[in-house]
Design an enzyme around this catalytic site. Structure first.
Site, PDB file in Angstrom:
ATOM      1  N   ASP A  62       0.877  -1.175   0.000  1.00 30.54           N
ATOM      2  CA  ASP A  62       0.000   0.000   0.000  1.00 30.54           C
ATOM      3  C   ASP A  62       0.908   1.218   0.000  1.00 30.54           C
ATOM      4  O   ASP A  62       1.555   1.526   1.009  1.00 30.54           O
ATOM      5  CB  ASP A  62      -0.891  -0.013   1.250  1.00 30.54           C
ATOM      6  CG  ASP A  62      -1.788   1.213   1.327  1.00 30.54           C
ATOM      7  OD1 ASP A  62      -1.593   2.160   0.521  1.00 30.54           O
ATOM      8  OD2 ASP A  62      -2.678   1.240   2.191  1.00 30.54           O
ATOM      9  N   ASN A  89       2.419   5.765 -11.112  1.00 34.28           N
ATOM     10  CA  ASN A  89       1.176   5.628 -11.869  1.00 34.28           C
ATOM     11  C   ASN A  89      -0.057   5.414 -10.989  1.00 34.28           C
ATOM     12  O   ASN A  89      -1.142   5.869 -11.334  1.00 34.28           O
ATOM     13  CB  ASN A  89       1.331   4.449 -12.853  1.00 34.28           C
ATOM     14  CG  ASN A  89      -0.005   3.965 -13.356  1.00 34.28           C
ATOM     15  OD1 ASN A  89      -0.623   4.578 -14.233  1.00 34.28           O
ATOM     16  ND2 ASN A  89      -0.505   2.869 -12.787  1.00 34.28           N
ATOM     17  N   TYR A 154      -9.710  15.720  -6.906  1.00 34.48           N
ATOM     18  CA  TYR A 154      -8.842  14.957  -7.821  1.00 34.48           C
ATOM     19  C   TYR A 154      -7.982  15.929  -8.647  1.00 34.48           C
ATOM     20  O   TYR A 154      -6.766  15.740  -8.782  1.00 34.48           O
ATOM     21  CB  TYR A 154      -9.701  14.077  -8.729  1.00 34.48           C
ATOM     22  CG  TYR A 154      -8.922  13.282  -9.753  1.00 34.48           C
ATOM     23  CD1 TYR A 154      -8.242  12.133  -9.391  1.00 34.48           C
ATOM     24  CD2 TYR A 154      -8.875  13.678 -11.086  1.00 34.48           C
ATOM     25  CE1 TYR A 154      -7.531  11.390 -10.327  1.00 34.48           C
ATOM     26  CE2 TYR A 154      -8.174  12.951 -12.031  1.00 34.48           C
ATOM     27  CZ  TYR A 154      -7.499  11.803 -11.650  1.00 34.48           C
ATOM     28  OH  TYR A 154      -6.794  11.085 -12.599  1.00 34.48           O
ATOM     29  N   LYS A 158      -3.739  16.330  -8.984  1.00 39.55           N
ATOM     30  CA  LYS A 158      -2.984  16.225 -10.240  1.00 39.55           C
ATOM     31  C   LYS A 158      -2.303  17.555 -10.605  1.00 39.55           C
ATOM     32  O   LYS A 158      -1.205  17.550 -11.167  1.00 39.55           O
ATOM     33  CB  LYS A 158      -3.909  15.741 -11.364  1.00 39.55           C
ATOM     34  CG  LYS A 158      -4.443  14.311 -11.147  1.00 39.55           C
ATOM     35  CD  LYS A 158      -3.340  13.258 -11.132  1.00 39.55           C
ATOM     36  CE  LYS A 158      -3.892  11.841 -11.169  1.00 39.55           C
ATOM     37  NZ  LYS A 158      -2.838  10.814 -11.175  1.00 39.55           N
ATOM     38  N   VAL A 187      -9.321   7.094 -20.274  1.00 40.97           N
ATOM     39  CA  VAL A 187      -8.684   5.822 -20.640  1.00 40.97           C
ATOM     40  C   VAL A 187      -9.564   4.697 -20.102  1.00 40.97           C
ATOM     41  O   VAL A 187     -10.051   4.769 -18.969  1.00 40.97           O
ATOM     42  CB  VAL A 187      -7.268   5.707 -20.018  1.00 40.97           C
ATOM     43  CG1 VAL A 187      -6.543   4.488 -20.576  1.00 40.97           C
ATOM     44  CG2 VAL A 187      -6.454   6.973 -20.265  1.00 40.97           C
ATOM     45  N   THR A 189     -10.155   1.877 -18.267  1.00 42.06           N
ATOM     46  CA  THR A 189      -9.539   1.071 -17.197  1.00 42.06           C
ATOM     47  C   THR A 189     -10.591   0.892 -16.097  1.00 42.06           C
ATOM     48  O   THR A 189     -11.759   1.237 -16.277  1.00 42.06           O
ATOM     49  CB  THR A 189      -8.324   1.811 -16.597  1.00 42.06           C
ATOM     50  OG1 THR A 189      -8.810   2.977 -15.925  1.00 42.06           O
ATOM     51  CG2 THR A 189      -7.304   2.208 -17.643  1.00 42.06           C
TER      52      THR A 189
HETATM   53  N1  LIG Z   1      -8.465   5.990 -16.575  1.00 42.68           N
HETATM   54  C1  LIG Z   1      -8.481   7.272 -16.890  1.00 42.68           C
HETATM   55  O1  LIG Z   1      -9.391   7.760 -17.578  1.00 42.68           O
HETATM   56  C2  LIG Z   1      -7.344   8.166 -16.445  1.00 42.68           C
HETATM   57  C3  LIG Z   1      -7.234   9.420 -17.060  1.00 42.68           C
HETATM   58  C4  LIG Z   1      -6.198  10.264 -16.684  1.00 42.68           C
HETATM   59  C5  LIG Z   1      -5.289   9.854 -15.723  1.00 42.68           C
HETATM   60  N2  LIG Z   1      -5.428   8.636 -15.130  1.00 42.68           N
HETATM   61  C6  LIG Z   1      -4.446   8.257 -14.104  1.00 42.68           C
HETATM   62  O2  LIG Z   1      -3.817   7.061 -14.512  1.00 42.68           O
HETATM   63  C7  LIG Z   1      -3.323   6.378 -13.367  1.00 42.68           C
HETATM   64  C8  LIG Z   1      -3.709   4.898 -13.458  1.00 42.68           C
HETATM   65  O3  LIG Z   1      -5.108   4.782 -13.383  1.00 42.68           O
HETATM   66  P1  LIG Z   1      -5.949   3.681 -14.184  1.00 42.68           P
HETATM   67  O4  LIG Z   1      -6.856   4.398 -15.081  1.00 42.68           O
HETATM   68  O5  LIG Z   1      -5.056   2.644 -14.740  1.00 42.68           O
HETATM   69  O6  LIG Z   1      -6.852   3.129 -12.982  1.00 42.68           O
HETATM   70  P2  LIG Z   1      -7.005   1.690 -12.312  1.00 42.68           P
HETATM   71  O7  LIG Z   1      -7.247   0.655 -13.344  1.00 42.68           O
HETATM   72  O8  LIG Z   1      -8.022   1.889 -11.229  1.00 42.68           O
HETATM   73  O9  LIG Z   1      -5.573   1.409 -11.665  1.00 42.68           O
HETATM   74  C9  LIG Z   1      -5.160   2.022 -10.462  1.00 42.68           C
HETATM   75  C10 LIG Z   1      -3.959   1.271  -9.942  1.00 42.68           C
HETATM   76  O10 LIG Z   1      -3.532   1.898  -8.721  1.00 42.68           O
HETATM   77  C11 LIG Z   1      -3.332   0.878  -7.733  1.00 42.68           C
HETATM   78  N3  LIG Z   1      -3.546   1.405  -6.396  1.00 42.68           N
HETATM   79  C12 LIG Z   1      -4.641   2.025  -5.912  1.00 42.68           C
HETATM   80  N4  LIG Z   1      -4.479   2.331  -4.615  1.00 42.68           N
HETATM   81  C13 LIG Z   1      -3.233   1.886  -4.267  1.00 42.68           C
HETATM   82  C14 LIG Z   1      -2.487   1.892  -3.055  1.00 42.68           C
HETATM   83  N5  LIG Z   1      -2.976   2.454  -1.936  1.00 42.68           N
HETATM   84  N6  LIG Z   1      -1.249   1.344  -3.063  1.00 42.68           N
HETATM   85  C15 LIG Z   1      -0.739   0.785  -4.188  1.00 42.68           C
HETATM   86  N7  LIG Z   1      -1.389   0.755  -5.358  1.00 42.68           N
HETATM   87  C16 LIG Z   1      -2.630   1.287  -5.391  1.00 42.68           C
HETATM   88  C17 LIG Z   1      -4.370  -0.194  -8.090  1.00 42.68           C
HETATM   89  O11 LIG Z   1      -3.970  -1.469  -7.608  1.00 42.68           O
HETATM   90  P3  LIG Z   1      -4.511  -2.186  -6.274  1.00 42.68           P
HETATM   91  O12 LIG Z   1      -5.974  -1.925  -6.181  1.00 42.68           O
HETATM   92  O13 LIG Z   1      -4.137  -3.619  -6.502  1.00 42.68           O
HETATM   93  O14 LIG Z   1      -3.723  -1.577  -5.151  1.00 42.68           O
HETATM   94  C18 LIG Z   1      -4.274  -0.175  -9.612  1.00 42.68           C
HETATM   95  O15 LIG Z   1      -3.208  -0.998 -10.026  1.00 42.68           O
HETATM   96  C19 LIG Z   1      -3.907   7.105 -12.159  1.00 42.68           C
HETATM   97  O16 LIG Z   1      -2.928   7.936 -11.597  1.00 42.68           O
HETATM   98  C20 LIG Z   1      -5.029   7.939 -12.743  1.00 42.68           C
HETATM   99  O17 LIG Z   1      -5.260   9.099 -11.986  1.00 42.68           O
HETATM  100  C21 LIG Z   1      -6.418   7.768 -15.476  1.00 42.68           C
END
Ligand SMILES: NC(=O)c1ccc[n+]([C@@H]2O[C@H](COP(=O)([O-])OP(=O)(O)OC[C@H]3O[C@@H](n4cnc5c(N)ncnc54)[C@H](OP(=O)(O)O)[C@@H]3O)[C@@H](O)[C@H]2O)c1
Length: 261
Positions: A62, A89, A154, A158, A187, A189
């Protein structure tokens, strides 16, 4: 192969963009330290990466626990005997009006989206300095450049991340450490389902036209390779940022209309 035998430390590698980044870096020959809380997913990822011919280390952690994060960085550096690229990330969304957002929720995303990246950087820097160079990649968001209603907390995390990325780039230049800020739009996800929500979010309008995590990962690989300072993906995001600066009233109306859909 662009990163043969380089070592990459990726937070949030269990899903979405982080998972895609781990795979793309491995395809380019890098060994990967994969960090997230979900140990089973990390183990499956590590097996997948080893099948690609690289070494992989699953580090369940964590990252909002500062000492645990530092221990993970140290463990990766000791296992691989070097550290070349740190990818901050892991992150999470928070949909809540600023008037009523609970402090605990704001604090939690600030810890994950802002403090953890800075702690990881502070933990990785001694290794970068010893090797006389390194790369920091901060996965921010287009919401680190523009502001949307009901995402104020949020956006603040950022914007803060973008700000320290810019400062670090200047402070670390002489140490040959480069900093890449990545500002994606939507994205596809698990981001939406993992976000904390105090108001309904339309999943259909969110996913329409969203990028794939692989699109973002490939852009990051290219950005690290060419030592870019910033990536906005899709490029139309630059237009949003320009409108926010040049016509802030129009930007407010557009953001409000989009968020109210
Ligand atoms: N998806 C979008 O539209 C979007 C757009 C712009 C920017 N982003 C940014 O992209 C990045 C990745 O997001 P994503 O879209 O890939 O979302 P995601 O699929 O929800 O992935 C988030 C990741 O963060 C990990 N995480 C969350 N809390 C954590 C903790 N306390 N300790 C360690 N790991 C933790 C999660 O793993 P566990 O749950 O296994 O810990 C997961 O691997 C983020 O910074 C997000 O703000 C996303």
């Amino acid at each position: 192969m662009k990163f043969k035998n380089k070592v990459v430390f990726v937070t949030g590698a269990s899903s979405g963009i982080g998972h895609a980044l781990a795979v793309e870096f491995a395809r380019e020959g890098a060994h990967v330290a994969a960090v997230a809380r979900d140990a089973a997913r990390l183990t499956a990822l590590s097996d997948q990466l080893r099948d690609l011919g690289v070494d992989a280390l699953a580090l369940p952690c964590d990252i909002t626990q500062r000492e645990a994060l530092k221990a993970a960085v140290d463990r990766a550096a000791s296992h691989f005997r070097r550290l070349d690229i740190l990818v901050n990330n892991a992150g999470r969304g928070l949909y809540a009006p600023l008037a009523t957002v609970p402090f605990e929720d704001f604090d939690e995303v600030m810890n994950l989206n802002f403090w953890a990246p800075l702690w990881a950087i502070q933990s990785a820097l001694p290794y970068f300095e010893r090797q006389q160079g390194g790369v920091i990649v901060n996965i921010s968001s287009i919401l680190g450049k523009v502001d949307f209603p009901w995402m104020g907390a949020y956006c603040a995390t950022k914007h803060a991340l973008n700000s320290i990325s810019n400062t670090l780039r200047m402070e670390l230049k002489e140490k040959h450490v480069s900093v890449l800020t990545v500002c994606p739009g939507r994205v596809q996800t698990e981001f939406q389902q993992n976000a904390t929500k105090y108001r309904p979010v339309q999943n259909s309008s969110w996913s329409a036209g969203a990028l794939s995590p692989e699109d973002v990962a490939r852009a990051v690989i290219q950005g690290v390779w060419t030592r870019k300072r910033e990536i906005v993906i899709p490029r139309a995001g630059w237009l949003l940022a320009a409108v926010q600066h040049l016509a802030p009233g129009l930007a407010d109306r557009l953001a409000f209309a989009f968020s109210s859909k």
